[in-house]
Design a protein around this motif. Sequence first.
Motif, mmCIF file in Angstrom:
data_model
loop_
_atom_site.group_PDB
_atom_site.id
_atom_site.type_symbol
_atom_site.label_atom_id
_atom_site.label_comp_id
_atom_site.label_asym_id
_atom_site.label_seq_id
_atom_site.Cartn_x
_atom_site.Cartn_y
_atom_site.Cartn_z
ATOM 1 N N HIS A 121 0.829 -1.213 0.000
ATOM 2 C CA HIS A 121 0.000 0.000 0.000
ATOM 3 C C HIS A 121 0.864 1.264 0.000
ATOM 4 O O HIS A 121 0.480 2.295 0.545
ATOM 5 C CB HIS A 121 -0.967 0.008 1.201
ATOM 6 N N TYR A 122 2.008 1.172 -0.663
ATOM 7 C CA TYR A 122 2.887 2.325 -0.816
ATOM 8 C C TYR A 122 3.251 2.513 -2.285
ATOM 9 O O TYR A 122 3.254 1.561 -3.067
ATOM 10 C CB TYR A 122 4.197 2.137 -0.026
ATOM 11 N N ALA A 123 3.587 3.745 -2.649
ATOM 12 C CA ALA A 123 4.241 4.012 -3.921
ATOM 13 C C ALA A 123 5.731 4.089 -3.606
ATOM 14 O O ALA A 123 6.149 4.836 -2.726
ATOM 15 C CB ALA A 123 3.755 5.332 -4.516
ATOM 16 N N VAL A 124 6.523 3.293 -4.306
ATOM 17 C CA VAL A 124 7.965 3.228 -4.043
ATOM 18 C C VAL A 124 8.717 3.880 -5.195
ATOM 19 O O VAL A 124 8.515 3.512 -6.355
ATOM 20 C CB VAL A 124 8.446 1.772 -3.883
ATOM 21 N N ASN A 125 9.547 4.847 -4.884
ATOM 22 C CA ASN A 125 10.312 5.555 -5.907
ATOM 23 C C ASN A 125 11.580 4.788 -6.256
ATOM 24 O O ASN A 125 12.392 4.481 -5.376
ATOM 25 C CB ASN A 125 10.666 6.961 -5.404
ATOM 26 N N PRO A 161 -7.470 -2.604 -10.974
ATOM 27 C CA PRO A 161 -8.834 -3.145 -10.943
ATOM 28 C C PRO A 161 -9.515 -2.757 -9.638
ATOM 29 O O PRO A 161 -8.845 -2.618 -8.598
ATOM 30 C CB PRO A 161 -8.610 -4.665 -11.032
ATOM 31 N N ALA A 162 -10.819 -2.570 -9.666
ATOM 32 C CA ALA A 162 -11.552 -2.052 -8.504
ATOM 33 C C ALA A 162 -11.309 -2.868 -7.243
ATOM 34 O O ALA A 162 -11.106 -2.309 -6.159
ATOM 35 C CB ALA A 162 -13.046 -2.001 -8.829
ATOM 36 N N ALA A 166 -9.446 -1.547 -3.848
ATOM 37 C CA ALA A 166 -10.122 -1.557 -2.546
ATOM 38 C C ALA A 166 -9.257 -2.239 -1.490
ATOM 39 O O ALA A 166 -9.184 -1.784 -0.342
ATOM 40 C CB ALA A 166 -11.477 -2.251 -2.663
ATOM 41 N N ASP A 167 -8.584 -3.332 -1.874
ATOM 42 C CA ASP A 167 -7.714 -4.038 -0.930
ATOM 43 C C ASP A 167 -6.525 -3.180 -0.521
ATOM 44 O O ASP A 167 -6.139 -3.143 0.655
ATOM 45 C CB ASP A 167 -7.207 -5.346 -1.563
ATOM 46 N N VAL A 168 -5.947 -2.475 -1.490
ATOM 47 C CA VAL A 168 -4.799 -1.607 -1.197
ATOM 48 C C VAL A 168 -5.209 -0.477 -0.258
ATOM 49 O O VAL A 168 -4.505 -0.170 0.705
ATOM 50 C CB VAL A 168 -4.211 -1.027 -2.505
ATOM 51 N N LEU A 169 -6.361 0.129 -0.523
ATOM 52 C CA LEU A 169 -6.825 1.240 0.319
ATOM 53 C C LEU A 169 -7.158 0.765 1.730
ATOM 54 O O LEU A 169 -6.904 1.460 2.707
ATOM 55 C CB LEU A 169 -8.049 1.898 -0.323
ATOM 56 N N ALA A 170 -7.726 -0.440 1.834
ATOM 57 C CA ALA A 170 -8.039 -0.995 3.155
ATOM 58 C C ALA A 170 -6.758 -1.201 3.960
ATOM 59 O O ALA A 170 -6.716 -0.930 5.169
ATOM 60 C CB ALA A 170 -8.803 -2.305 3.008
ATOM 61 N N ALA A 171 -5.707 -1.672 3.289
ATOM 62 C CA ALA A 171 -4.430 -1.894 3.974
ATOM 63 C C ALA A 171 -3.750 -0.582 4.345
ATOM 64 O O ALA A 171 -3.033 -0.501 5.336
ATOM 65 C CB ALA A 171 -3.502 -2.719 3.078
ATOM 66 N N SER A 172 -3.975 0.466 3.551
ATOM 67 C CA SER A 172 -3.305 1.748 3.792
ATOM 68 C C SER A 172 -3.849 2.480 5.010
ATOM 69 O O SER A 172 -3.139 3.227 5.670
ATOM 70 C CB SER A 172 -3.442 2.656 2.569
ATOM 71 N N GLY A 173 -5.142 2.269 5.302
ATOM 72 C CA GLY A 173 -5.747 2.953 6.446
ATOM 73 C C GLY A 173 -6.189 4.377 6.169
ATOM 74 O O GLY A 173 -6.832 5.005 7.006
ATOM 75 N N LEU A 174 -5.844 4.903 4.979
ATOM 76 C CA LEU A 174 -6.249 6.255 4.583
ATOM 77 C C LEU A 174 -5.970 7.279 5.690
ATOM 78 O O LEU A 174 -6.832 8.051 6.086
ATOM 79 C CB LEU A 174 -7.734 6.275 4.192
#
Length: 221
Positions: A121-125, A161-162, A166-174
């Motif tokens: 759930h991160y963008a890695v540079n 894909p939707a 959704a799984d990535v956002l759930a893991a990120s915690g927003l």
Amino acid sequence: MSNHTAEGETAGSAVNGVQSVDRAVSVLEILALRGEAGVSEVAAQIDVHKSTAFRLLGALEARGLVEQTAERGKYRLGFGIVRLAGAVTGRLDVTQQGRQVCKRLSEQVGETVNIAVLQEHYAVNLYQVRGPGAVGTHNWVGQLTPVHATSSGKILLAHLPAKERADVLAASGLQKLTSRTLTTEAALEKDLAVARERGYAVNPGGTRDRTARRGGPDPHP
């Protein structure tokens, strides 16, 4: 000692070893995201006693993966990380193929250009070219940035894909990072729909005010 007892002790040692590795990696991720943190902060984040966090940091420091800052008790990533990261990024096709693109874009816009990919759930540079007009000297290579609060993360999210998104956002915690960070899926989905339509994402007030395009490097995360 019976065979069952010996096997049980071996299995227990293996489990403890895996747990220690998992915790050590979590410590590195925390420092990558925060920049620096104290023993108490690390202990709270990985839910362990302060003495355990201290031992983990000590082991990582001995390998050069973390170092203490000028303020005693605070830790940050060490130069050993650069050695490891360099061994990986040099082999990545996206980095090799994107170098000339980054250079040309940096010269055109006069800004720093980064290539980022999605990791959990991160963008890695992965790669960075500093523009001629860049004022700061911050190196974003290897940095983990929150997907919902950076333009690079948003453009990566927009084209998932939707269900995967959704799984990535759930893991990120927003997590709310600034007063303008989008912290609900409904608001973020609306923003991502706009990004898909126009071909780039903007992040006003997330962690930086930046822009990123799909298929191209991110001027800043």
